[in-house]
Design an enzyme around this catalytic site. Structure first.
Site, PDB file in Angstrom:
ATOM      1  N   TYR A 165     -31.827 -21.536 -39.661  1.00 15.79           N
ATOM      2  CA  TYR A 165     -30.736 -22.507 -39.586  1.00 15.79           C
ATOM      3  C   TYR A 165     -30.841 -23.519 -40.733  1.00 15.79           C
ATOM      4  CZ  TYR A 165     -27.572 -26.102 -37.837  1.00 15.79           C
ATOM      5  OH  TYR A 165     -26.545 -27.015 -37.723  1.00 15.79           O
ATOM      6  N   SER A 178     -25.866 -29.914 -42.867  1.00 17.91           N
ATOM      7  CA  SER A 178     -26.632 -30.630 -41.834  1.00 17.91           C
ATOM      8  C   SER A 178     -27.718 -31.420 -42.538  1.00 17.91           C
ATOM      9  CB  SER A 178     -27.283 -29.625 -40.874  1.00 17.91           C
ATOM     10  OG  SER A 178     -28.336 -30.245 -40.152  1.00 17.91           O
TER      11      SER A 178
HETATM   12  P1  NAP Z   1     -20.158 -25.912 -31.351  1.00 15.27           P
HETATM   13  O1  NAP Z   1     -19.589 -26.946 -30.437  1.00 15.27           O
HETATM   14  O2  NAP Z   1     -21.030 -24.843 -30.785  1.00 15.27           O
HETATM   15  O3  NAP Z   1     -18.945 -25.254 -32.135  1.00 15.27           O
HETATM   16  C1  NAP Z   1     -19.106 -24.111 -32.928  1.00 15.27           C
HETATM   17  C2  NAP Z   1     -17.737 -23.541 -33.234  1.00 15.27           C
HETATM   18  O4  NAP Z   1     -17.903 -22.343 -34.026  1.00 15.27           O
HETATM   19  C3  NAP Z   1     -16.984 -23.139 -31.980  1.00 15.27           C
HETATM   20  O5  NAP Z   1     -15.617 -23.445 -32.152  1.00 15.27           O
HETATM   21  C4  NAP Z   1     -17.167 -21.618 -31.909  1.00 15.27           C
HETATM   22  O6  NAP Z   1     -16.043 -21.071 -31.256  1.00 15.27           O
HETATM   23  C5  NAP Z   1     -17.200 -21.278 -33.401  1.00 15.27           C
HETATM   24  N1  NAP Z   1     -17.879 -20.019 -33.631  1.00 15.27           N
HETATM   25  C6  NAP Z   1     -19.126 -19.656 -33.224  1.00 15.27           C
HETATM   26  N2  NAP Z   1     -19.367 -18.385 -33.593  1.00 15.27           N
HETATM   27  C7  NAP Z   1     -18.253 -17.955 -34.251  1.00 15.27           C
HETATM   28  C8  NAP Z   1     -17.891 -16.736 -34.876  1.00 15.27           C
HETATM   29  N3  NAP Z   1     -18.724 -15.665 -34.897  1.00 15.27           N
HETATM   30  N4  NAP Z   1     -16.666 -16.627 -35.448  1.00 15.27           N
HETATM   31  C9  NAP Z   1     -15.805 -17.674 -35.433  1.00 15.27           C
HETATM   32  N5  NAP Z   1     -16.092 -18.861 -34.860  1.00 15.27           N
HETATM   33  C10 NAP Z   1     -17.303 -18.982 -34.293  1.00 15.27           C
HETATM   34  O7  NAP Z   1     -21.001 -26.560 -32.533  1.00 15.27           O
HETATM   35  P2  NAP Z   1     -20.770 -27.836 -33.469  1.00 15.27           P
HETATM   36  O8  NAP Z   1     -21.917 -28.718 -33.264  1.00 15.27           O
HETATM   37  O9  NAP Z   1     -19.404 -28.355 -33.354  1.00 15.27           O
HETATM   38  O10 NAP Z   1     -20.977 -27.143 -34.892  1.00 15.27           O
HETATM   39  C11 NAP Z   1     -20.020 -27.148 -35.933  1.00 15.27           C
HETATM   40  C12 NAP Z   1     -20.754 -27.118 -37.262  1.00 15.27           C
HETATM   41  O11 NAP Z   1     -21.490 -28.321 -37.433  1.00 15.27           O
HETATM   42  C13 NAP Z   1     -21.757 -25.979 -37.411  1.00 15.27           C
HETATM   43  O12 NAP Z   1     -21.672 -25.433 -38.716  1.00 15.27           O
HETATM   44  C14 NAP Z   1     -23.090 -26.679 -37.201  1.00 15.27           C
HETATM   45  O13 NAP Z   1     -24.146 -25.999 -37.842  1.00 15.27           O
HETATM   46  C15 NAP Z   1     -22.803 -28.024 -37.833  1.00 15.27           C
HETATM   47  N6  NAP Z   1     -23.725 -29.090 -37.404  1.00 15.27           N
HETATM   48  C16 NAP Z   1     -23.830 -29.434 -36.096  1.00 15.27           C
HETATM   49  C17 NAP Z   1     -24.742 -30.420 -35.722  1.00 15.27           C
HETATM   50  C18 NAP Z   1     -24.933 -30.844 -34.288  1.00 15.27           C
HETATM   51  O14 NAP Z   1     -25.944 -31.521 -34.002  1.00 15.27           O
HETATM   52  N7  NAP Z   1     -24.022 -30.517 -33.395  1.00 15.27           N
HETATM   53  C19 NAP Z   1     -25.533 -31.055 -36.702  1.00 15.27           C
HETATM   54  C20 NAP Z   1     -25.384 -30.679 -38.017  1.00 15.27           C
HETATM   55  C21 NAP Z   1     -24.475 -29.701 -38.365  1.00 15.27           C
HETATM   56  P3  NAP Z   1     -15.954 -19.662 -30.478  1.00 15.27           P
HETATM   57  O15 NAP Z   1     -17.132 -19.566 -29.570  1.00 15.27           O
HETATM   58  O16 NAP Z   1     -14.631 -19.776 -29.779  1.00 15.27           O
HETATM   59  O17 NAP Z   1     -15.930 -18.609 -31.554  1.00 15.27           O
END
Ligand code: NAP
Length: 264
Positions: free
Chosen positions: A156, A143
């Protein structure tokens, strides 16, 4: 990516929503078979049938809670032993908000287990399998807060700085092994991560929020251009190069036999 033989299988963690679900879709469109990992089996199965129907690829669902050691070991073992897997999208992650003093032990442990322990164990398994095959791609989702820790929650941000550091070391370790390793540093991206962690994305300046499809397309373009670190919204790549150059300039003086004159 297009110069890799297909069909290889791409293992995408956190594929049930957000960034992971879009990676799954884009990799399916590129002809990859998929191994989709997250906790919510129903959502993964719905995505799997949609992608199979639309792209004619094979999709397998592996429901696992990567914060639980037995489930993590199962996914790790699959990655170590399945020679068809050629791509790891190390994406599953959770966020937190509030101060470090306010965080509960459970919140800290859950975030570290997923964002650090699981990411490291899966990257290690992929590094072993891909380097023995002489090919493969590891994409680690960090991130921009890895570079701007004052902007957001401490645990985080530190977890994402860890992912960036892990990726940079791994790039050196795998540079002669035919394995491409990329860190992706998204800014704010519209996904469920905000509501899941109790934040309201509508409170963030819309000028700072990218749509998830655009973010993943930029990250894949960075991968195709062999970028080691991709910051989807950064207009001028030279700014990142200048940052690395400034860091490299510290290098010769970071470990010496005597302390600096100002400390004597
Ligand atoms: P999201 O929509 O909340 O997706 C998170 C994913 O991780 C979901 O598929 C969730 O599925 C899975 N997950 C959560 N807990 C889990 C566990 N204990 N075991 C296995 N799977 C798990 O979030 P996102 O924004 O797409 O995030 C994806 C990545 O991008 C993360 O690493 C996040 O830190 C990074 N990121 C996001 C942003 C942003 O602004 N969105 C910015 C920078 C980086 P289930 O609930 O089905 O397990």
């Amino acid at each position: 990516m297009s110069d890799h033989p297909v069909p290889l299988t791409a293992l995408v963690t956190g594929a049930s929503s957000g960034i992971g679900a879009v990676y799954a879709e884009r990799l399916a469109a590129r002809g990859y078979d998929l191994l989709l990992v997250a906790r919510d089996r129903q959502r993964l199965e719905a995505l799997a049938s949609d992608l199979q129907a639309r792209h004619g690829i094979n999709v397998e669902v592996l429901a696992a809670d990567l914060a639980q050691s037995n489930d993590l070991a199962r996914v790790e073992q699959r990655l170590r032993s399945d020679g068809n897997i050629g791509v790891l999208v190390n994406n599953a992650g959770i966020a937190l908000h509030g101060t470090l003093a306010d965080a509960t032990a459970e919140q800290i442990d859950a975030l570290v287990a997923l964002n650090i322990v699981a990411v490291t164990r899966l990257a290690s398994a992929a590094a072993a399998q891909f380097s023995s095959a002489g090919r493969g791609i590891i994409i680690n989702l960090a991130s921009v807060v890895a570079l701007a820790p004052e902007m957001f929650n401490a645990v985080y941000s530190a977890s994402k700085a860890y992912v960036l550091s892990l990726t940079q070391t791994l790039q050196g370790e795998l540079k002669d092994k035919g394995v491409q390793v990329q860190a992706v540093l998204p800014g704010v991206t519209r996904t469920e991560i905000f509501e899941r962690s109790g934040l309201d994305v509508t409170q963030i300046d819309p000028q700072m929020v990218m749509e998830v499809g655009e973010m993943v397309d930029a990250a894949l373009s960075g991968l195709d251009q062999k970028e080691r670190v991709t910051i989807p919204s950064l207009p001028d790549a030279a700014d990142w190069q200048a940052y690395i150059k400034a860091r490299d300039a510290l290098g010769p003086n970071l470990s010496r036999s005597s302390s600096a004159a100002r400390y004597k």
